[in-house]
Design a protein around this motif. Structure first.
Motif, PDB file in Angstrom:
ATOM      1  N   LEU A 254     -23.850  24.328 -45.784  1.00  0.00           N
ATOM      2  CA  LEU A 254     -23.428  25.088 -44.370  1.00  0.00           C
ATOM      3  C   LEU A 254     -24.358  26.436 -44.738  1.00  0.00           C
ATOM      4  CD1 LEU A 254     -21.134  25.690 -42.545  1.00  0.00           C
ATOM      5  CD2 LEU A 254     -20.044  27.007 -44.374  1.00  0.00           C
ATOM      6  N   GLY A 255     -24.766  26.944 -45.904  1.00  0.00           N
ATOM      7  CA  GLY A 255     -25.370  28.169 -45.884  1.00  0.00           C
ATOM      8  C   GLY A 255     -26.750  27.832 -45.258  1.00  0.00           C
ATOM      9  N   LEU A 256     -27.216  26.797 -45.346  1.00  0.00           N
ATOM     10  CA  LEU A 256     -28.629  26.602 -44.716  1.00  0.00           C
ATOM     11  C   LEU A 256     -28.448  26.720 -43.257  1.00  0.00           C
ATOM     12  CD1 LEU A 256     -31.641  25.286 -44.478  1.00  0.00           C
ATOM     13  CD2 LEU A 256     -30.489  23.177 -44.508  1.00  0.00           C
ATOM     14  N   TRP A 257     -27.277  26.123 -42.603  1.00  0.00           N
ATOM     15  CA  TRP A 257     -27.273  26.137 -41.064  1.00  0.00           C
ATOM     16  C   TRP A 257     -26.686  27.674 -40.545  1.00  0.00           C
ATOM     17  CZ3 TRP A 257     -29.290  22.698 -38.054  1.00  0.00           C
ATOM     18  CH2 TRP A 257     -29.233  21.351 -38.783  1.00  0.00           C
ATOM     19  N   ASN A 258     -25.706  28.312 -41.472  1.00  0.00           N
ATOM     20  CA  ASN A 258     -25.133  29.287 -40.849  1.00  0.00           C
ATOM     21  C   ASN A 258     -25.414  30.662 -41.622  1.00  0.00           C
ATOM     22  OD1 ASN A 258     -23.818  27.788 -39.300  1.00  0.00           O
ATOM     23  ND2 ASN A 258     -21.708  28.113 -40.062  1.00  0.00           N
ATOM     24  N   GLY A 259     -26.216  30.616 -42.664  1.00  0.00           N
ATOM     25  CA  GLY A 259     -27.033  31.882 -43.194  1.00  0.00           C
ATOM     26  C   GLY A 259     -25.947  32.277 -44.381  1.00  0.00           C
ATOM     27  N   PRO A 260     -26.617  33.467 -44.977  1.00  0.00           N
ATOM     28  CA  PRO A 260     -26.088  34.017 -46.184  1.00  0.00           C
ATOM     29  C   PRO A 260     -24.499  34.476 -46.377  1.00  0.00           C
ATOM     30  CG  PRO A 260     -28.344  34.906 -45.938  1.00  0.00           C
ATOM     31  CD  PRO A 260     -27.864  34.285 -44.636  1.00  0.00           C
ATOM     32  N   SER A 261     -24.161  34.690 -45.346  1.00  0.00           N
ATOM     33  CA  SER A 261     -22.675  34.986 -45.260  1.00  0.00           C
ATOM     34  C   SER A 261     -21.733  33.815 -45.315  1.00  0.00           C
ATOM     35  CB  SER A 261     -22.384  35.654 -43.818  1.00  0.00           C
ATOM     36  OG  SER A 261     -22.625  34.810 -42.734  1.00  0.00           O
ATOM     37  N   SER A 262     -22.259  32.708 -45.160  1.00  0.00           N
ATOM     38  CA  SER A 262     -21.739  31.349 -45.449  1.00  0.00           C
ATOM     39  C   SER A 262     -21.836  30.673 -46.623  1.00  0.00           C
ATOM     40  CB  SER A 262     -21.864  30.460 -44.050  1.00  0.00           C
ATOM     41  OG  SER A 262     -21.515  31.327 -42.839  1.00  0.00           O
ATOM     42  N   LEU A 263     -22.473  31.303 -47.613  1.00  0.00           N
ATOM     43  CA  LEU A 263     -23.004  30.402 -48.778  1.00  0.00           C
ATOM     44  C   LEU A 263     -21.727  30.302 -49.917  1.00  0.00           C
ATOM     45  CD1 LEU A 263     -26.305  31.912 -49.549  1.00  0.00           C
ATOM     46  CD2 LEU A 263     -26.128  29.895 -48.750  1.00  0.00           C
ATOM     47  N   ASN A 264     -20.829  31.307 -49.953  1.00  0.00           N
ATOM     48  CA  ASN A 264     -19.972  31.287 -51.030  1.00  0.00           C
ATOM     49  C   ASN A 264     -18.317  31.155 -50.882  1.00  0.00           C
ATOM     50  OD1 ASN A 264     -22.201  31.676 -52.942  1.00  0.00           O
ATOM     51  ND2 ASN A 264     -22.472  33.589 -51.796  1.00  0.00           N
ATOM     52  N   LEU A 265     -18.301  30.545 -49.708  1.00  0.00           N
ATOM     53  CA  LEU A 265     -16.695  30.497 -49.253  1.00  0.00           C
ATOM     54  C   LEU A 265     -15.819  29.411 -50.044  1.00  0.00           C
ATOM     55  CD1 LEU A 265     -17.473  30.480 -45.297  1.00  0.00           C
ATOM     56  CD2 LEU A 265     -16.682  32.285 -46.901  1.00  0.00           C
ATOM     57  N   GLY A 266     -16.527  28.730 -50.876  1.00  0.00           N
ATOM     58  CA  GLY A 266     -15.805  27.614 -51.548  1.00  0.00           C
ATOM     59  C   GLY A 266     -15.003  26.582 -50.861  1.00  0.00           C
ATOM     60  N   ALA A 267     -14.265  25.785 -51.525  1.00  0.00           N
ATOM     61  CA  ALA A 267     -13.847  24.659 -51.041  1.00  0.00           C
ATOM     62  C   ALA A 267     -12.563  24.775 -49.747  1.00  0.00           C
ATOM     63  CB  ALA A 267     -13.197  23.513 -51.829  1.00  0.00           C
ATOM     64  N   SER A 268     -12.102  25.864 -49.993  1.00  0.00           N
ATOM     65  CA  SER A 268     -10.817  26.102 -49.145  1.00  0.00           C
ATOM     66  C   SER A 268     -10.812  27.738 -48.354  1.00  0.00           C
ATOM     67  CB  SER A 268      -9.582  26.162 -49.730  1.00  0.00           C
ATOM     68  OG  SER A 268      -8.541  26.466 -48.924  1.00  0.00           O
ATOM     69  N   MET A 269     -10.585  27.839 -47.268  1.00  0.00           N
ATOM     70  CA  MET A 269     -10.686  29.110 -46.586  1.00  0.00           C
ATOM     71  C   MET A 269      -9.405  29.206 -45.552  1.00  0.00           C
ATOM     72  SD  MET A 269     -14.144  28.119 -44.212  1.00  0.00           S
ATOM     73  CE  MET A 269     -14.772  27.383 -45.897  1.00  0.00           C
ATOM     74  N   THR A 270      -9.189  30.277 -44.965  1.00  0.00           N
ATOM     75  CA  THR A 270      -8.567  30.618 -43.945  1.00  0.00           C
ATOM     76  C   THR A 270      -8.774  29.500 -42.660  1.00  0.00           C
ATOM     77  OG1 THR A 270      -9.672  32.432 -42.963  1.00  0.00           O
ATOM     78  CG2 THR A 270      -7.974  33.024 -44.632  1.00  0.00           C
TER      79      THR A 270
END
Length: 424
Positions: free
Chosen positions: A287-303
């Motif tokens: 995901l980080g490759l597509w959406n950038g550094p802000s999306s790199l470390n979100l983990g397996a679960s999110m809001t």
């Protein structure tokens, strides 16, 4: 965030030899550092070492190792070297492909090397694919850099590197990568973390509890439109006036309807997707490759809100990013949407986007080369007659069709259902 560490040169042609006190060739020296990086890395970072295998030509050697990097689904890659030249040459430099991600990574790693080794700043330099060393920066999909931290031909440079040892050099590179990933801000939200999370792209609430698929789309239509508007504004700002392929409501509804997780007849915000994440919608491992550094470390679960925003941003980036592969009409995947067969037609663009998401344009899913133009034409006509598309996919050996002959018809039906929702 997955880091690919590529060791420069190979076991036969090991590269330059450093002076004392290092007294070692590039390949052997950087192998030890790469191993140390893999040992020292901690989540949310992950790392894997890749060695170049000597081939009949330099280009084949580079293409082969970066194909392995792509299969690993790396978010970034760093190729390790050290420099050589006259004994008076000294300093630290980093090479970039010139892409936004590569330049940002190069700058952070360059700063980490300068502050650690304290050698002359030779700067961040951009290489084209045909420049010496440039193929390494352009062969893979992930943002890539090539580092030359010191001159092995300079005794002072070698003493500085020797003083750090392999572990110190490894920590130096990882420090630059952590700065690039902005880990403190991303993983430690702090007192205003909830506000920053909500404000990513746009502040919306996603209603999902005890809702059928159709009710989910009806209740959240205003939120979806707000997210799509914010994404298109973001893309337009980043393109600096260049034309973009905007994400449309048809794109969002069709793909979300096809891929949303459900339990029984209700949408499931804790659905476990094959891609590894939990949430309403599946997100790619890179995901980080597509959406950038802000999306790199979100983990397996999110809001649910973040999950939907990341998914829709991913779709928009599929329509606008250059992934480094060309076809007769331009670059994938961006220029597929400007072909005459789909330009200006929202329904056809949605069909094309769905085909990209399902891997119809990924050469790794076939045993033959892809006729991109003909494949595009059959994709966008499949809602009226799927037989020509099925015939071509079968001829090319599309893997999902080989495993399950009904899968393409099922996807076309889901696409139609989602398009109907967007018009409701």
């Amino acid at each position: 965030m997955k880091i690919a560490i590529v060791v420069g040169h190979n076991a036969v042609a090991k590269g330059a030899r450093a002076k004392a006190p290092l007294s070692v060739q590039e390949f052997d020296y950087n192998n030890e550092i790469a191993d140390a990086m893999v040992q020292l890395v901690r989540r949310p970072l992950r790392a894997k070492k890749f060695n170049r295998i000597r081939a009949a030509s330099y280009s084949r050697e580079i293409d082969a190792v970066y194909a392995e990097v792509d299969r690993y689904a790396a978010d970034i890659s760093i190729e390790l070297h050290f420099n050589a030249g006259p004994s008076s040459a000294t300093g630290t430099e980093t090479f970039s492909s010139g892409s936004t991600g590569s330049l940002a990574l190069a700058q952070h790693v360059q700063e980490a090397m300068l502050s650690t080794l304290e050698r002359r700043d030779r700067g961040v330099k951009i290489l084209s694919r045909t420049d010496r060393g440039g193929r390494s920066l352009h062969a893979g999909l992930a943002p890539a850099i090539l580092v030359e931290p010191f001159f092995g031909s300079n005794s002072g440079d070698c003493r500085a590197a020797n003083g750090l040892g392999a572990e110190g050099m490894a920590r130096m590179y990882l420090d630059g990568i952590r700065r690039y990933a902005d880990l403190p801000e991303v993983t430690g939200l702090g007192e205003d973390g909830d506000a920053r999370e909500a404000a990513f792209l746009v502040d919306v609430d996603i209603v999902h509890s005890n809702l059928t698929r159709q009710a989910f789309f009806t209740r959240n239509s205003a939120a979806f439109k707000a997210i799509i508007g914010a994404i298109n504004d973001k893309l337009a700002a980043e393109q600096h006036g260049e034309q973009i392929n905007p994400l449309t409501l048809e794109d969002a509804y069709a793909l979300m309807s096809a891929q949303i997780g459900t339990r029984g007849s209700k949408v499931d915000a804790r659905f476990a997707h094959e891609q590894g994440n939990r949430g309403l919608l599946p997100l790619p491992a890179n995901l980080g490759l597509w959406n950038g550094p802000s999306s790199l470390n979100l983990g397996a679960s999110m809001t649910p809100e973040r999950n939907v925003k990341e998914y829709l941003l991913y779709l928009a980036n599929l329509k606008n990013k250059d992934v480094g592969r060309d076809f007769w009409g331009g670059s994938l995947y961006r220029d597929l949407f400007t072909q005459e067969v789909v330009a200006g037609n929202r329904r056809k663009q949605t069909a094309l986007l769905a085909a990209i998401v399902h891997g119809y344009f990924d050469t790794g899913n076939y045993h033959l080369g892809l006729p991109y133009g003909e494949l595009s034409r059959r994709v966008v006509a499949a809602d009226k007659d799927s037989a020509p598309l099925l015939e071509l996919l079968d001829e090319l050996g599309y893997q999902d069709l080989v495993r399950d002959p009904a899968v393409v018809d099922e996807r076309i039906a889901q696409l139609k259902s989602g398009l109907a929702l967007s018009r409701a």
